[in-house]
Design a protein around this motif. Structure first.
Motif, short mmCIF file in Angstrom:
data_model
loop_
_atom_site.label_atom_id
_atom_site.label_comp_id
_atom_site.label_asym_id
_atom_site.label_seq_id
_atom_site.Cartn_x
_atom_site.Cartn_y
_atom_site.Cartn_z
N THR A 177 0.72 -9.70 -18.49
CA THR A 177 1.92 -10.35 -18.52
C THR A 177 3.01 -9.82 -17.39
O THR A 177 3.84 -9.30 -17.43
N GLY A 178 3.06 -10.73 -16.35
CA GLY A 178 3.73 -10.43 -15.27
C GLY A 178 2.90 -9.83 -14.16
O GLY A 178 1.59 -10.05 -14.01
N TYR A 179 3.78 -9.02 -13.07
CA TYR A 179 2.87 -8.55 -12.33
C TYR A 179 4.05 -7.22 -11.78
O TYR A 179 4.96 -7.28 -11.97
N ASP A 180 3.30 -6.41 -10.59
CA ASP A 180 4.17 -5.54 -10.30
C ASP A 180 4.30 -5.72 -8.70
O ASP A 180 3.30 -6.28 -8.13
N LEU A 181 5.43 -5.73 -8.13
CA LEU A 181 5.77 -5.80 -6.74
C LEU A 181 5.85 -4.42 -6.01
O LEU A 181 6.91 -3.69 -6.38
N ASN A 182 4.92 -3.82 -5.48
CA ASN A 182 4.51 -2.51 -4.92
C ASN A 182 5.29 -2.39 -3.42
O ASN A 182 4.62 -3.37 -2.93
N VAL A 183 5.72 -1.77 -3.01
CA VAL A 183 6.11 -1.75 -1.64
C VAL A 183 5.80 -0.32 -1.06
O VAL A 183 6.22 0.81 -1.41
N TYR A 184 5.28 -0.42 0.27
CA TYR A 184 4.72 0.90 1.06
C TYR A 184 5.43 0.86 2.57
O TYR A 184 5.66 -0.17 2.92
N ASP A 185 5.71 2.11 2.83
CA ASP A 185 6.39 2.49 4.18
C ASP A 185 5.08 2.71 4.81
O ASP A 185 4.44 3.71 4.88
N ILE A 186 4.87 1.87 5.89
CA ILE A 186 3.86 2.10 6.95
C ILE A 186 4.09 3.00 7.69
O ILE A 186 3.20 3.86 8.03
N ASP A 187 5.28 3.43 8.27
CA ASP A 187 5.62 4.56 9.19
C ASP A 187 5.45 5.75 8.37
O ASP A 187 5.38 6.92 9.07
N ASP A 188 5.52 5.78 6.99
CA ASP A 188 5.21 7.08 6.26
C ASP A 188 3.82 7.24 5.57
O ASP A 188 3.81 7.59 4.38
N GLY A 189 2.90 6.93 6.31
CA GLY A 189 1.36 6.94 5.92
C GLY A 189 1.20 5.83 4.48
O GLY A 189 0.29 6.35 3.54
N LEU A 190 2.16 4.83 4.49
CA LEU A 190 1.79 3.91 3.27
C LEU A 190 2.33 4.65 2.23
O LEU A 190 1.91 4.30 0.99
N SER A 191 3.35 5.50 2.06
CA SER A 191 3.74 6.18 0.86
C SER A 191 4.45 4.98 0.20
O SER A 191 5.15 4.11 0.78
#
Length: 867
Positions: free
Chosen positions: A685-699
Motif C-alpha cells: 500500500t504505497g512505498y517508502d522513499l529512502n535517502v542515503y548520504d553518499i559521503d557518509d558511506g551511504l548511511s
C-alpha cells in the motif's frame, strides 16, 4: 621612477582586495573608502559611467536594474545587462581594476607592475577576459596567478610554515558567495602545482546570513506577526529600508559572534532588541558546514592522500573568520586548520609574495608610512585610464605555473552564470532602500530571465545534404558554440546505410568540417555524446560477437576518428569530457576521455557467481539545472546497483570506490542527486522513499512512508536544486501522474500535485514547468519554489529549459519524416514569446541563443537572442 614596486589584486566574487609591495619588501593593503575590502560591484549611470564599490551600492538605490553586485560571476556570459545597455563583462571588470589603479597611483605616484589572481578552475578564455579588462583599465601586461597558489605562497612565506618538496597543502577559500577548495603540492623548485580542486558554488557567507535572518524571523513572527510580515514582504520604501537594516544587523551580529558569545540584533519597529548567541550560530551553521567538510574530503580524496598527510589546512576568505568553520573542519578531518584575523588578505598578498621574491616583509602594523609622490597624471576624470609605466613584469618565482593533475570530471563551463539563491537576496538587502516590488524581485532572482527576439532568424545559409535522406536517423546536438548534425542515406553499394556527420559553428552557421559517406553499415542509433572535447556515438556492428557494439570518438576540430572502442553493451553516459560505458547484466565499467583512451575501469559483482549490474547512472548535481542546454554533467560519480541488492558509488576519474552498502532490491527506483542516493521502495500500500548520504558511506538519513493507492513510482528525478520529484502513474490513465515533491533539507514531502490530471514536471532553474491536461489539450504552468503559480497558463507543452530562466519549444522529431510546429519561447515569469509559426524540421536542438535544425532545405541554424 622606481622599477620595483608591485601591485597585487584579488578581484573576488563579492569583494576586491589589493596590496602594494614596496622596493624594500614592505606590503600595505590599499584602502577604498577607508577599508582594505572593496565590494566588487558596478553601477552604470544614464551617462554611461560605470561606478564601483560602495558608490555602486549607494547608486543602486535609485535604479537597481543598472546594478550588478557580482560581475565576476558573469564572466562566461560575455555581457551584462545594466539598465537598457549590454555592457561587456571585461568593461565591468576594467572599471573595478581602474578604481584600484587610481588608488595605487594616489599612493605611489604611478601604476606599478601588477599580478592578478583567479580561481584555479578558470580556463584560458576566462583568463583572457581578465587580461583584456586589465588592458582596458590602463595596465601593462599583467601576470595571472591562481588564488590557491597565491594563498600557498602566503602560507609558506608570510606565515613561515616550511613545506618540503612533495608535501601537500589544502587551501579552503570561503568567500561571501562561494567555497573553493584546492590541494597543492610543493615542487622541487619551490613552486606549487594544483593536485585537485573543487568547491561548492552555492555555499558562502550569505547563506549563513539567510539562515540567521530566518531564525530571527521565527521569533519576530511569534511576538509581532505584522512586523515580520512587513520585513518578509516589504511593499514600500520604508519597509524596504527596514528589511535592509535587519540584514545588516544580522550580518554585524554574525561578525560580532566571531569575537564574543552574545550579539544584539535590533529589529526595526520592535521596541526591544533581540540577541543571538554563539551557540545558536553554531547550531544553525553546522548543517551548512557539513557540506563544506564533505566537499573537502572529496577533493582531498582525488589526490589519494589522507588529511593527516597534509602539511596544513589553510583557511582564507572572509567567511572563514567564523570560529565554527575551523571547529567543524577540525572535527571532520582530524587536523587543526590555520585561519587569520583578516582572512581576506592572504590571496592578494600571497600573489605579491610569489612574484616579489624572497625580500623580507614587514607586517603592516610595524610599517612606516610610504612616501607619497605627486601623481604623474590628473585623476579628476572618473574613468580616465591610469598612466602606464615603462619596464617589464618582475621575474616570476621559478615554477609558479600550476599544473592541474586531477580535475572534477566536468567540462570547462561557466559555473556561476546564474547566481546561487541567496547571493542576489543579500546583495539587494545591502543596496536596496527605495525600489518598487518588481525591482526587489529583479535583484533577488538568481536565475536571470533573458529576453527573446521578436522572431526566429536564420543564421547564415542552410547547408545542403549529401545524398537523399532515407528516414533512418536524424540527430542534432548543440554544444555551446558548435553543432553536430547527423543523418543517414541509403548506401550506394547496397551495403547498408551511410551515416553523414557535419559540424557547424553555432554562432555563425558556417560549416567547420564534414564526414560524408564514411561510416557505412547498419545499427545506428540516436546516442550521440558531445561536450567541449568529446564527440562520440555508437553502432551495432556484429550481433554474433561478444562485443557487438562499437563506439566512435571523433575530433571536434577536424571530424577525424580519434579512436574506436568495441563494447559488450551500448549503455553509456557522459560526464564532462568523459564517456562512461557501463554494463547491464555484466560487471565492468570503463571511462574514456575525448580521445577514446581509458581513464579508469572497475568491476562490480562477479559474473561467474551470477552477481551483475542491474542498474546504474551518474550522480547529478544542481549545477546541471543552471546550464541545461549543456545537459547533465554529474559530479564525477557513478552509482550502480548489483543483483545482490548492493548499491555502489565510484569516482569515475580514479575508479575508486566512494561507498557501497546493501540497500533495497534491484527492482526499486533509484536516483542519485547532490551526493544523495534516493530509493523508492514498493510496498503493498504505497512505498517508502529512502535517502542515503553518499559521503557518509551511504548511511540512511531519511525515510518517508507514502500511503497511496496509485501504482509504484516509475520515476525519481530532480525538479529543483533542493527538490526531488517522485512520479506515480495514475491507474487506468495514460500519461497521467501524481507527483510528490521531496525536500532533502527539510527531510519531508513538501507538496503533492494530484488535484488534476498532471503530465510531466521539468525544472526551470529554481522553478518548475508543470504540464497538465485541460480537456484533450496539454498546457504548461510555471510554479515557483513555494509552489505558487507564476503567470498564466501557456497553451503549449514539451518545453525544454535552455538556461536557468527560460525554455524553448520546437517541433518534435518524428524519427521518420518531417514534423511541423511552432517555436515558442517561455520565460520563468510565464511570459510566452512566439518566435516562428509552422517550422518544418526533421530534428532540432538548442543552446541558450541558437536553435539548430535539420530542415527540408538543409542544415540550418536559427537565432532567437543575441549570442
Amino acid at each position: 621612477m622606481p622599477a620595483d614596486y608591485l601591485l597585487s589584486v584579488d578581484l573576488g566574487t563579492s569583494h576586491t582586495v589589493a596590496v602594494l609591495v614596496w622596493p624594500d619588501g614592505r606590503t600595505r593593503p590599499l584602502l577604498f573608502d577607508g577599508s582594505p575590502v572593496m565590494p566588487s560591484a558596478v553601477f552604470l549611470d544614464p551617462g554611461g559611467t560605470i561606478h564601483t564599490g560602495r558608490d555602486a551600492e549607494r547608486l543602486a538605490l535609485t535604479a537597481p536594474e543598472r546594478f550588478e553586485p557580482n560581475p565576476k560571476q558573469r564572466i562566461a556570459d560575455g555581457t551584462i545587462l545594466l539598465g537598457d545597455r549590454e555592457v561587456p563583462v571585461a568593461a565591468a571588470l576594467a572599471a573595478i581594476l581602474g578604481r584600484v589603479a587610481r588608488t595605487a597611483i594616489e599612493s605611489v605616484g604611478h601604476l606599478p607592475n601588477t599580478v592578478l589572481t583567479c580561481p584555479a578552475a578558470w580556463s584560458e578564455q576566462r583568463r583572457g577576459t581578465l587580461h583584456d579588462a586589465a588592458a582596458k583599465a590602463g595596465y601593462r601586461p599583467v601576470k595571472i596567478l591562481t588564488e590557491p597558489v597565491a594563498a600557498a605562497h602566503y602560507y609558506t612565506s608570510r606565515l613561515s610554515h616550511p613545506m618540503r618538496p612533495g608535501q601537500a597543502l589544502a587551501v579552503f577559500d570561503f568567500g561571501g558567495g562561494t567555497l573553493d577548495i584546492a590541494v597543492l603540492e610543493r615542487r622541487q623548485d619551490g613552486s606549487f602545482g594544483v593536485l585537485a580542486d573543487g568547491g561548492l558554488p552555492d555555499l558562502g557567507g550569505l547563506d549563513f546570513d539567510a539562515v540567521l535572518v530566518e531564525h530571527i524571523g521565527a521569533t519576530v513572527k511569534q511576538r509581532d506577526p505584522e512586523i515580520w510580515k512587513r520585513l518578509e514582504n516589504p511593499t514600500g520604501a520604508s519597509e524596504m529600508r527596514n528589511r535592509r537594516e535587519l540584514w545588516e544587523e544580522v550580518r554585524a551580529a554574525k561578525e560580532m559572534l566571531s569575537r564574543s558569545s552574545v550579539a544584539p540584533v535590533t529589529v526595526p519597529d520592535m521596541a526591544q532588541s533581540l540577541h543571538l548567541t554563539r551557540g545558536e550560530l553554531d547550531q544553525l551553521s553546522r548543517p551548512l558546514l557539513s557540506r563544506a567538510v564533505g566537499e573537502t574530503q572529496r577533493v582531498l580524496g582525488l589526490t589519494g592522500r589522507r588529511p593527516e598527510q597534509l602539511a596544513g589546512l589553510f583557511l582564507v576568505g572572509g567567511s572563514s573568520r567564523m570560529p565554527m568553520v575551523s571547529k567543524v573542519l577540525h572535527e571532520g578531518l582530524g587536523i587543526a586548520p590555520t585561519v587569520l584575523e583578516q582572512p581576506e588578505l592572504p590571496v592578494s598578498e600571497g600573489a605579491a609574495l610569489a612574484l616579489a621574491g624572497p625580500a623580507p616583509v614587514t607586517p603592516p602594523a610595524q610599517m612606516p608610512s610610504p612616501p607619497v609622490q605627486s601623481p604623474t597624471a590628473p585623476h579628476s576624470a572618473p574613468h580616465s585610464s591610469p598612466p602606464m609605466r615603462s619596464g617589464s613584469l618582475p621575474p616570476v618565482t621559478p615554477g609558479t605555473d600550476e599544473t592541474v593533475m586531477l580535475r572534477r570530471g566536468e567540462p570547462e563551463k561557466p559555473k556561476r552564470r546564474i547566481r546561487p539563491k541567496w547571493i542576489a537576496i543579500a546583495a539587494a538587502v545591502v543596496v536596496l532602500a527605495i525600489v518598487l516590488p518588481i525591482g526587489w524581485f529583479w535583484l533577488t532572482n538568481p536565475y536571470k530571465q533573458k529576453p527573446f527576439d521578436e522572431e526566429l532568424a536564420p543564421v547564415g545559409a542552410a547547408t545542403a545534404y549529401s545524398g537523399e535522406l532515407n528516414d533512418g536517423l536524424y540527430q542534432v546536438r548543440v554544444w555551446d558554440d558548435k553543432t553536430l548534425f547527423a543523418y543517414t542515406t541509403s548506401s550506394t553499394d547496397a551495403s547498408g546505410e551511410e551515416l553523414h556527420l557535419r559540424a557547424v559553428a553555432t554562432a555563425t552557421g558556417e560549416p567547420l568540417w564534414e564526414s560524408d559517406a564514411v561510416f557505412t553499415g547498419t545499427g545506428w542509433d540516436g546516442n550521440f555524446y558531445v561536450s567541449e572535447d568529446l564527440v562520440a556515438f555508437s553502432q551495432e556492428v556484429d550481433t554474433a560477437s561478444e562485443t557487438p557494439y562499437r563506439f566512435y570518438f571523433l575530433d571536434w576540430e577536424t571530424g577525424d576518428t580519434r579512436n574506436t572502442v568495441d563494447s559488450a553493451d551500448r549503455t553509456a553516459a557522459r560526464s564532462g569530457d568523459h564517456l562512461v560505458l557501463g554494463p547491464l547484466g555484466g560487471n565492468t565499467f570503463t571511462v574514456y576521455d575525448g580521445d577514446g583512451e581509458t581513464v579508469s575501469s572497475w568491476e562490480l559483482g562477479n559474473v561467474e557467481e551470477g552477481v551483475t549490474v542491474s542498474n546504474w547512472d551518474l550522480v547529478g548535481t544542481p549545477d546541471d539545472l543552471k546550464e541545461p542546454s549543456l545537459r547533465a554533467n554529474g559530479n564525477g560519480r557513478v552509482w550502480a546497483v548489483t543483483s545482490d541488492n548492493v548499491a555502489h558509488v565510484h569516482d569515475l576519474e580514479s575508479g575508486e570506490k566512494v561507498a557501497s552498502k546493501e540497500v533495497e532490491t534491484v527492482d526499486d527506483m533509484y536516483f542519485g542527486w547532490d551526493n544523495l542516493l534516493y530509493v523508492a521502495v514498493d510496498k503493498e500500500t504505497g512505498y517508502d522513499l529512502n535517502v542515503y548520504d553518499i559521503d557518509d558511506g551511504l548511511s540512511r538519513v531519511d525515510e518517508e512512508t507514502v500511503e497511496s493507492d496509485t501504482p509504484a513510482p516509475d520515476q525519481v528525478k530532480a525538479c529543483g536544486e533542493k527538490l526531488i520529484c517522485v512520479r506515480e502513474p495514475v491507474e487506468g490513465a495514460i500519461d497521467v501522474y501524481t507527483w510528490r515533491i521531496y525536500n532533502p533539507d527539510k527531510e519531508e514531502i513538501v507538496h503533492v500535485f494530484d488535484e488534476g490530471e498532471y503530465r510531466y514536471i521539468t525544472p526551470l532553474g529554481n522553478r518548475m514547468m508543470v504540464e497538465f491536461y485541460e480537456g484533450d489539450d496539454v498546457r504548461t504552468r510555471i510554479y515557483d519554489k513555494g509552489f505558487d503559480e507564476v503567470g498564466n497558463d501557456v497553451g503549449e507543452s514539451d518545453f525544454e529549459a535552455i538556461d536557468g530562466g527560460s525554455a524553448l519549444n520546437w517541433p518534435a522529431a518524428s524519427g521518420f519524416s518531417t514534423s511541423t510546429g511552432n517555436v515558442i519561447g517561455l520565460g520563468r515569469d510565464g511570459a510566452r514569446t512566439s518566435l516562428h509559426i509552422d517550422l518544418e524540421v526533421y530534428a532540432c536542438d538548442a543552446s541558450e541563443t541558437r536553435l539548430s535544425c535539420l530542415t527540408v532545405e538543409g542544415m540550418q541554424v536559427y537565432s532567437f537572442r543575441d549570442a
